[in-house]
Design an enzyme around this catalytic site. Structure first.
Site, PDB file in Angstrom:
ATOM      1  N   ASN A  86       0.766  -1.221  -0.065  1.00  0.00           N
ATOM      2  CA  ASN A  86       0.173  -0.199  -0.041  1.00  0.00           C
ATOM      3  C   ASN A  86       0.962   1.227  -0.017  1.00  0.00           C
ATOM      4  O   ASN A  86       1.211   1.587   1.141  1.00  0.00           O
ATOM      5  CB  ASN A  86      -0.928   0.047   1.275  1.00  0.00           C
ATOM      6  CG  ASN A  86      -1.818   1.198   1.333  1.00  0.00           C
ATOM      7  OD1 ASN A  86      -1.657   2.000   0.500  1.00  0.00           O
ATOM      8  ND2 ASN A  86      -2.779   1.079   2.329  1.00  0.00           N
ATOM      9  N   ARG A 140      -2.256  -1.894  -3.712  1.00  0.00           N
ATOM     10  CA  ARG A 140      -3.595  -1.260  -3.337  1.00  0.00           C
ATOM     11  C   ARG A 140      -3.641  -0.119  -4.292  1.00  0.00           C
ATOM     12  O   ARG A 140      -2.425   0.814  -4.400  1.00  0.00           O
ATOM     13  CB  ARG A 140      -3.899  -0.608  -1.946  1.00  0.00           C
ATOM     14  CG  ARG A 140      -4.960   0.170  -1.763  1.00  0.00           C
ATOM     15  CD  ARG A 140      -4.809   0.841  -0.543  1.00  0.00           C
ATOM     16  NE  ARG A 140      -6.011   1.644  -0.344  1.00  0.00           N
ATOM     17  CZ  ARG A 140      -6.095   2.660   0.421  1.00  0.00           C
ATOM     18  NH1 ARG A 140      -5.258   3.241   0.951  1.00  0.00           N
ATOM     19  NH2 ARG A 140      -7.321   3.409   0.351  1.00  0.00           N
ATOM     20  N   HIS A 171     -12.592   2.884  -0.510  1.00  0.00           N
ATOM     21  CA  HIS A 171     -12.639   1.895   0.679  1.00  0.00           C
ATOM     22  C   HIS A 171     -13.426   0.696   0.290  1.00  0.00           C
ATOM     23  O   HIS A 171     -13.935  -0.239   0.768  1.00  0.00           O
ATOM     24  CB  HIS A 171     -13.480   2.342   1.734  1.00  0.00           C
ATOM     25  CG  HIS A 171     -12.733   3.519   2.576  1.00  0.00           C
ATOM     26  ND1 HIS A 171     -13.414   4.610   3.221  1.00  0.00           N
ATOM     27  CD2 HIS A 171     -11.205   3.433   3.088  1.00  0.00           C
ATOM     28  CE1 HIS A 171     -12.631   5.272   4.077  1.00  0.00           C
ATOM     29  NE2 HIS A 171     -11.375   5.005   3.760  1.00  0.00           N
TER      30      HIS A 171
END
Ligand code: ADP
Length: 406
Positions: free
Chosen positions: A7, A91, A180
């Site tokens: 990430n 991500r 999200h």
């Protein structure tokens, strides 16, 4: 399969290294202050001592080199050869309208990610740097992009269109995307498992409450609406973002205070939300402490925060034509019993009955916090976005391998 999940933010990279067959996290860590001479790498390997290294890490490429080095290190590592890293999952914040699911990274995908930079100027560039760094240090290792927006890609037009000239949507892709997504996907799946019912038959409201906050209406396993929009600024009150507001107020403040576009952007993203109203902190623990000491502005911040969540829950129940479960997740959703209690107060008429004792008792993990006779189940479920990324990466890479042997 051994999958490294990354990430990559503007000055940090969080990582987790999974063994998906053994269902184990072999190591996890964080590189902070990338770009500085006093960068910090914290590495926690399974069954070995945790370490912290401080030194110069000037860019994402060097940071990734360090991450690979600690994974290989004799005393703190968990693998012997680089080649044991079977795949890397990233991500990626914004997939725009191009990506409705996770993808194997190819040169075409990289181009599409670059084309989407305008939609997420703060988030996508570091995500891209992370991918480029892995390409440099682990050439030939398959990489997969998992998008925050993907789970919301099936929202219907009435949920994603703004009330602005349609040409602006066509020309600049100005629409609601939602973020999200991996978290909403994970906790809605877990809620269905805990209820012992197929996700396809359920209507679930999922509230991800961390520093950034969003809420989603998950009907039949798809997000049909969510509170974040074109950018993560829309919707709920957050740590430093104000969420929903009349857009003309920002034009007004810009005029009155003589703010430039970038100053206005900073005001909206960094100086608003819990921090803006309370003038104290963006951190819910500190807001709660200040409320307990009688701080009025902190109480306003807390009340706006919980009231907004309550309003969204009501609107999503209306949008889905009912609700079977409400899930709280994220640092605040998982840990703050006072936020959960304030949100669920007076919701009995909608079938939501919080069990105050269980809610207060702070057990770890996945917990049913509604009363036995509550029509709607209320859960707190720790999110695990990294696991979703690892499993998606494994799936896509395995499919690729199968295709190549056909
Ligand atoms: P991020 O969105 O950066 O991943 P987190 O999901 O970790 O953030 O959430 C951070 C938020 O969770 C902060 O506002 C923090 O105060 C809040 N939080 C963490 N633990 C508690 C707690 N015990 N009580 C209230 N709030 C908490």
């Amino acid at each position: 399969m051994k999958v490294l999940v990354l990430n990559s933010g503007s000055s940090s990279i969080k990582y987790q290294f999974f063994d998906t067959e053994k269902n184990l996290v072999l190591a996890k860590g964080l590189v902070e202050r990338i770009g500085m001479s006093s960068a910090i790498l914290t590495h926690a390997p399974i069954g070995k001592e945790k370490i912290k290294i401080v030194g110069e890490i000037l860019d994402h490429s060097i940071a990734i080199e360090y991450v690979i080095a600690v994974l290989l290190s004799k005393n703190h590592g968990v693998i012997k050869e680089k080649s044991e890293i079977d795949a890397v999952g990233h991500r990626v914040v914004h997939g725009g309208e191009t990506f409705s699911g996770s993808v194997l990274i190819t040169s075409e995908v990289m181009q599409a990610l670059k084309d989407n930079i305008e939609l997420a100027p703060l988030h996508n560039p570091p995500n891209i740097k992370g991918i480029e760094a892995v390409t440099r240090h682990l050439p030939g290792t398959p990489q997969v992009g998992v998008f925050d927006t993907a789970f919301h890609s099936q929202m219907p037009p009435e949920a994603y269109l703004y009330g602005i000239p349609f040409e602006l949507y066509k020309k600049y892709k100005i629409r609601r995307y939602g973020f999200h997504g991996t978290s909403h996907l994970f906790v809605s799946n877990r809620a269905a498992k805990l209820m012992g019912k197929p996700l396809e038959e359920l209507k679930i409201v999922t509230a991800h409450l961390g520093n950034g906050c969003s809420i989603a209406a998950v009907k039949g396993g798809h997000s049909i609406d969510t509170s974040m929009g074109f950018t993560p600024l829309e919707g709920l009150l957050m740590g430093t973002r104000g969420g929903d507001m009349d857009p003309s107020l920002i034009l007004y403040v810009m005029g009155k205070e003589g703010l430039s576009l970038s100053e206005a952007n900073t005001l909206l993203n960094k100086h608003s939300g819990l921090l803006g109203i309370s003038g104290e902190s963006s951190d819910m623990r500190e807001i709660e402490a200040a409320v307990n000491e009688g701080n009025k502005k902190a109480k306003y911040a807390f009340d706006v925060f919980t009231y907004r969540i309550k309003k969204y829950i009501g609107s999503y129940i209306a949008a889905m034509g009912g609700v079977d479960a409400l899930v709280f997740t994220g640092g605040i959703g998982e840990n703050s019993e006072v936020v959960r209690a304030a949100v669920c107060e007076n919701m009995e008429y909608l079938g939501l009955k919080l069990d105050e004792n269980v809610n207060k008792s702070r057990p770890d993990g996945e917990v049913l916090i509604s009363e036995g006779n509550s029509n709607v189940k209320i859960y707190k479920i720790p999110t695990n976005e990294e696991l979703v990324i690892a499993l998606d990466t494994e799936k896509i890479v395995s499919e690729q391998v199968l295709q190549s042997v056909k």
